[in-house]
Design a protein around this motif. Structure first.
Motif, PDB file in Angstrom:
ATOM      1  N   THR A  75      46.554 -21.400  39.578  1.00 59.36           N
ATOM      2  CA  THR A  75      47.218 -22.631  39.135  1.00 59.36           C
ATOM      3  C   THR A  75      46.215 -23.672  38.672  1.00 59.36           C
ATOM      4  OG1 THR A  75      47.257 -23.394  41.433  1.00 59.36           O
ATOM      5  CG2 THR A  75      49.221 -22.271  40.612  1.00 59.36           C
ATOM      6  N   PHE A  76      44.998 -23.626  39.227  1.00 55.86           N
ATOM      7  CA  PHE A  76      43.987 -24.599  38.836  1.00 55.86           C
ATOM      8  C   PHE A  76      43.429 -24.320  37.444  1.00 55.86           C
ATOM      9  CE2 PHE A  76      40.313 -27.399  39.661  1.00 55.86           C
ATOM     10  CZ  PHE A  76      40.972 -28.406  40.340  1.00 55.86           C
ATOM     11  N   LEU A  77      43.777 -23.173  36.868  1.00 58.80           N
ATOM     12  CA  LEU A  77      43.367 -22.886  35.495  1.00 58.80           C
ATOM     13  C   LEU A  77      43.907 -23.921  34.512  1.00 58.80           C
ATOM     14  CD1 LEU A  77      43.801 -19.005  35.282  1.00 58.80           C
ATOM     15  CD2 LEU A  77      41.659 -20.266  35.089  1.00 58.80           C
ATOM     16  N   GLY A  78      45.008 -24.572  34.887  1.00 58.53           N
ATOM     17  CA  GLY A  78      45.565 -25.597  34.001  1.00 58.53           C
ATOM     18  C   GLY A  78      44.634 -26.755  33.749  1.00 58.53           C
ATOM     19  N   ILE A  79      43.625 -26.931  34.615  1.00 57.59           N
ATOM     20  CA  ILE A  79      42.648 -27.994  34.401  1.00 57.59           C
ATOM     21  C   ILE A  79      41.840 -27.754  33.137  1.00 57.59           C
ATOM     22  CG2 ILE A  79      40.495 -28.920  35.326  1.00 57.59           C
ATOM     23  CD1 ILE A  79      42.821 -30.104  36.697  1.00 57.59           C
ATOM     24  N   ILE A  80      41.633 -26.489  32.771  1.00 57.49           N
ATOM     25  CA  ILE A  80      40.741 -26.169  31.656  1.00 57.49           C
ATOM     26  C   ILE A  80      41.284 -26.695  30.333  1.00 57.49           C
ATOM     27  CG2 ILE A  80      39.550 -24.312  30.441  1.00 57.49           C
ATOM     28  CD1 ILE A  80      39.718 -22.681  32.964  1.00 57.49           C
ATOM     29  N   PRO A  81      42.501 -26.313  29.898  1.00 62.94           N
ATOM     30  CA  PRO A  81      42.978 -26.885  28.633  1.00 62.94           C
ATOM     31  C   PRO A  81      43.221 -28.377  28.721  1.00 62.94           C
ATOM     32  CG  PRO A  81      44.722 -25.640  29.701  1.00 62.94           C
ATOM     33  CD  PRO A  81      43.464 -25.358  30.468  1.00 62.94           C
ATOM     34  N   LEU A  82      43.636 -28.850  29.887  1.00 65.94           N
ATOM     35  CA  LEU A  82      43.884 -30.281  30.038  1.00 65.94           C
ATOM     36  C   LEU A  82      42.606 -31.081  29.831  1.00 65.94           C
ATOM     37  CD1 LEU A  82      46.088 -32.372  30.817  1.00 65.94           C
ATOM     38  CD2 LEU A  82      45.327 -32.118  33.171  1.00 65.94           C
ATOM     39  N   MET A  83      41.541 -30.697  30.538  1.00 64.64           N
ATOM     40  CA  MET A  83      40.269 -31.409  30.401  1.00 64.64           C
ATOM     41  C   MET A  83      39.595 -31.085  29.076  1.00 64.64           C
ATOM     42  SD  MET A  83      36.994 -31.423  32.975  1.00 64.64           S
ATOM     43  CE  MET A  83      37.806 -32.543  34.104  1.00 64.64           C
ATOM     44  N   GLY A  84      39.672 -29.808  28.642  1.00 69.84           N
ATOM     45  CA  GLY A  84      39.020 -29.441  27.394  1.00 69.84           C
ATOM     46  C   GLY A  84      39.568 -30.206  26.201  1.00 69.84           C
ATOM     47  N   LEU A  85      40.884 -30.290  26.089  1.00 73.40           N
ATOM     48  CA  LEU A  85      41.488 -31.017  24.975  1.00 73.40           C
ATOM     49  C   LEU A  85      41.203 -32.512  25.067  1.00 73.40           C
ATOM     50  CD1 LEU A  85      44.909 -29.173  24.727  1.00 73.40           C
ATOM     51  CD2 LEU A  85      43.148 -29.252  22.968  1.00 73.40           C
ATOM     52  N   THR A  86      41.168 -33.026  26.287  1.00 75.66           N
ATOM     53  CA  THR A  86      40.889 -34.452  26.450  1.00 75.66           C
ATOM     54  C   THR A  86      39.460 -34.787  26.043  1.00 75.66           C
ATOM     55  OG1 THR A  86      42.479 -34.547  28.271  1.00 75.66           O
ATOM     56  CG2 THR A  86      40.939 -36.358  28.078  1.00 75.66           C
ATOM     57  N   VAL A 137      48.007 -33.136  38.041  1.00 74.64           N
ATOM     58  CA  VAL A 137      47.913 -31.680  37.881  1.00 74.64           C
ATOM     59  C   VAL A 137      47.399 -31.026  39.161  1.00 74.64           C
ATOM     60  CG1 VAL A 137      46.681 -29.854  36.642  1.00 74.64           C
ATOM     61  CG2 VAL A 137      47.680 -31.756  35.379  1.00 74.64           C
ATOM     62  N   MET A 138      46.442 -31.655  39.828  1.00 75.94           N
ATOM     63  CA  MET A 138      45.935 -31.091  41.074  1.00 75.94           C
ATOM     64  C   MET A 138      47.025 -31.042  42.146  1.00 75.94           C
ATOM     65  SD  MET A 138      42.183 -32.873  41.400  1.00 75.94           S
ATOM     66  CE  MET A 138      41.008 -32.775  40.048  1.00 75.94           C
ATOM     67  N   ILE A 139      47.831 -32.096  42.222  1.00 68.62           N
ATOM     68  CA  ILE A 139      48.909 -32.117  43.216  1.00 68.62           C
ATOM     69  C   ILE A 139      49.925 -31.022  42.925  1.00 68.62           C
ATOM     70  CG2 ILE A 139      50.835 -33.481  44.100  1.00 68.62           C
ATOM     71  CD1 ILE A 139      49.124 -35.966  43.687  1.00 68.62           C
ATOM     72  N   VAL A 140      50.331 -30.898  41.654  1.00 66.92           N
ATOM     73  CA  VAL A 140      51.284 -29.855  41.277  1.00 66.92           C
ATOM     74  C   VAL A 140      50.687 -28.470  41.530  1.00 66.92           C
ATOM     75  CG1 VAL A 140      52.541 -28.839  39.339  1.00 66.92           C
ATOM     76  CG2 VAL A 140      52.464 -31.322  39.610  1.00 66.92           C
ATOM     77  N   SER A 141      49.394 -28.303  41.232  1.00 67.46           N
ATOM     78  CA  SER A 141      48.742 -27.016  41.471  1.00 67.46           C
ATOM     79  C   SER A 141      48.745 -26.660  42.944  1.00 67.46           C
ATOM     80  CB  SER A 141      47.304 -27.050  40.941  1.00 67.46           C
ATOM     81  OG  SER A 141      47.280 -27.280  39.552  1.00 67.46           O
ATOM     82  N   GLY A 142      48.470 -27.648  43.808  1.00 64.50           N
ATOM     83  CA  GLY A 142      48.486 -27.379  45.239  1.00 64.50           C
ATOM     84  C   GLY A 142      49.864 -26.990  45.741  1.00 64.50           C
TER      85      GLY A 142
END
Length: 354
Positions: A188-199, A303-308
């Motif tokens: 679930t923490f993989l979602g950080i990659i496109p979120l941070m990468g695009l930002t 995103v971290m809260i939702v991932s947890g």
């Protein structure tokens, strides 16, 4: 070039070592205990200079003299590289600064390789729109070649993605590590990659050149956002997914545990769309002075809260035998969210020029 790649690796390694090693030094299940009797201590630079201190003002043991010799040799090599090799390269770089030179063969080969990959299946099927294809190539080129973008994106992502590895290591140290929370959290923490990468990829020192996007015959920034998002997914997210899969397989030894990555992979397209809502995160369109943003931090926390939460649900469903039903439910909900968010991004228009 090569020096930028070395800087990126050094920055990422420093982040990884600074976050992982303190937790491992305390002992992973009592198996790793630092001490002078351990052979691997002699590989650490602090031990070399501690040996030098002990050799000169301490016990003067033979092992201390060996460590001191390693420290002096390493220092000599570093100074030679800094003042001998790097200084010479810097001087030659100053001499050729401003001179027009043809692109090096490696750079031309890289561009040809990237263009060939985009023109071949499956990327050709995924990038049917010409604007999205051009945005994909532009974002990929900056991720692979631009020094400013690489030094901003990769170390920042490493500092965030170390969290699932720490959880996996800590969970592995416990007696019962079969609950699955660590693996599901990594997925679930993989979602950080496109979120941070695009930002992060929207910031550039050449941001004024993004005025060309407005002059192009496109109604809004959606095609540019789609291409940049797919570049981030291909060049950043997919490799990290492979690395996490190998780490989990190595630590757990069971291929079946990789199924716990599926909840994070399913929700990944929704995470990737969040930065583009409202036509934002257009690649290379914002000056680097605006890189610090409180709204970005708030999104990361969300995103971290939702991932947890999703990780906990996935671990419970795995242990309770409801994992298959969870995947079906998640696919239905994620598909509805993706269609809605994709429509919002596609309907976005350029904001008024200031």
């Amino acid at each position: 070039g090569l020096m930028t790649t070395v800087q990126v690796f050094v920055a990422v390694a420093a982040v990884l070592a600074g976050q992982v090693m303190p937790r491992m030094m305390g002992g992973v299940g009592g198996k790793l205990r630092p001490g002078m009797e351990s052979w691997w201590v002699s590989l650490l630079p602090p031990a070399w200079f501690a040996g030098l201190d002990d050799a000169l003002a301490g016990s003067r043991a033979p092992g201390s003299w060996v460590l001191a010799a390693w420290g002096l040799a390493a220092t000599t090599v570093v100074l030679w590289l800094a003042f001998g090799k790097l200084a010479g390269d810097y001087g030659s770089g100053l001499q050729t600064l401003g001179e027009a030179r043809n692109p090096r063969p490696r750079q031309r080969a890289r561009r040809l390789w990237l263009a060939a990959a985009v023109a071949s299946p499956p990327l050709r099927w995924w990038l049917r729109d010409s604007v999205s294809r051009a945005s994909f190539l532009l974002t990929a080129a900056y991720l692979l070649r631009d020094r400013d973008v690489k030094l901003r994106v990769y170390p920042s992502m490493a500092s965030m993605l170390i969290m699932p590895i720490i959880i996996l290591v800590q969970e592995q140290a416990r007696v019962n590590a079969a609950g699955g929370f660590g693996v599901s959290f990594a997925g679930t923490f993989l979602g950080i990659i496109p979120l941070m990468g695009l930002t992060l990829v929207q910031y550039s020192q050449q941001w004024q050149a993004a005025d060309l996007f407005r002059a192009a015959p496109i109604a809004g920034p959606a095609p540019l956002c789609h291409g940049a998002r797919r570049a981030i997914l291909c060049l950043l997210t997919f490799p990290v997914l492979l690395v996490l899969g190998l780490v989990i397989w190595f630590m757990r030894g069971q291929v079946s545990n990789l199924a716990l990555l599926l909840p994070g992979i399913i929700v990944l397209p929704v995470y990737a769309l969040l930065p583009n809502l409202g036509g934002k995160a257009v690649p290379l369109s914002v000056p680097t002075e605006e890189a610090k943003s409180s709204s970005r931090g708030l999104t990361m926390v969300g995103v971290m809260i939702v991932s947890g939460i999703l990780s906990g649900i996935a671990a419970w469903a795995w242990s309770s035998g409801w994992f298959g039903w969870l995947l079906v439910f998640e696919i239905v909900v994620t598909s509805a969210l993706y269609i809605s968010l994709r429509a919002l991004v596609s309907a976005s228009r350029w904001p008024p020029a200031e």
